[in-house]
Design a protein around this motif. Structure first.
Motif, short mmCIF file in Angstrom:
data_model
loop_
_atom_site.label_atom_id
_atom_site.label_comp_id
_atom_site.label_asym_id
_atom_site.label_seq_id
_atom_site.Cartn_x
_atom_site.Cartn_y
_atom_site.Cartn_z
N ARG A 17 2.76 1.61 -3.31
CA ARG A 17 1.86 2.10 -4.38
C ARG A 17 1.59 3.59 -4.22
NH1 ARG A 17 -1.12 -2.78 -3.48
NH2 ARG A 17 -2.63 -1.56 -2.32
N ARG A 18 1.39 4.05 -2.97
CA ARG A 18 1.12 5.49 -2.74
C ARG A 18 2.31 6.34 -3.15
NH1 ARG A 18 -2.78 7.89 0.35
NH2 ARG A 18 -1.26 9.37 1.16
N HIS A 24 -9.25 -0.15 -0.80
CA HIS A 24 -8.43 -0.55 0.35
C HIS A 24 -7.78 -1.91 0.14
CE1 HIS A 24 -7.65 -2.39 4.28
NE2 HIS A 24 -7.24 -1.18 4.61
N PHE A 81 0.84 -1.21 0.00
CA PHE A 81 0.00 0.00 0.00
C PHE A 81 0.87 1.25 0.00
CE2 PHE A 81 -1.98 3.35 2.59
CZ PHE A 81 -3.05 3.66 1.76
#
Length: 148
Positions: free
Chosen positions: A7-8, A138, A4
């Motif tokens: 990727r951000r 999410h 996560f």
């Protein structure tokens, strides 16, 4: 680093880069010929610096206009002209916006699988779609980008 966060960080880097190059237009004659002409270099001079024939430079210029030039050729020709070749894929929108649009598309498709969704109010259906989109964003299931 968790997927996560990775990727951000990639999304932010891509979005920043895209904002810097989004207005860049390819010159009519292509980059090779345009930079060469702007520098006042002949094809022969570029060829000598690259260690190829003048015809190879002209062929690369034609190939660029046809979309058939290789990245390696672009890098080598740029270096021969004292330049650097920059390669990028520029998304049409911010990464998060593209992901959100896909999540909403999936959520709209998935509501059809909910047995009692037809009996819900419009607000309840919209809430379900938005909640499902948030869940998909999410969780990022492996099928997130599959066409339905």
């Amino acid at each position: 680093m968790p997927d996560f966060l990775h990727r951000r960080r990639l999304a932010r880097m891509i979005d920043r880069t895209a904002s810097q190059v989004s207005d860049v237009a390819v010159p009519d004659k292509g980059w090779i010929a345009s930079v060469r002409h702007a520098l006042g270099m002949s094809a022969e001079q570029v060829a000598r610096r690259k260690g190829v024939s003048r015809n190879a430079v002209y062929q690369a210029e034609r190939s660029e206009q046809d979309g058939a030039v290789s990245i390696k050729q672009m890098e080598q020709l740029a270096a021969a002209m004292g330049a650097r070749f920059v390669y990028a894929i520029v998304p049409e929108a911010r990464i998060e916006d593209l992901k959100y649009a896909q999540a909403m598309k999936l959520a709209h498709a998935l509501i059809a699988d909910e047995p009692e969704a037809d009996t819900w109010s419009a607000d309840a259906r919209q809430d379900w779609i938005e909640d499902k989109a948030a869940e998909l964003l999410h969780d990022m299931p492996p099928t997130f980008w599959d066409d339905k």
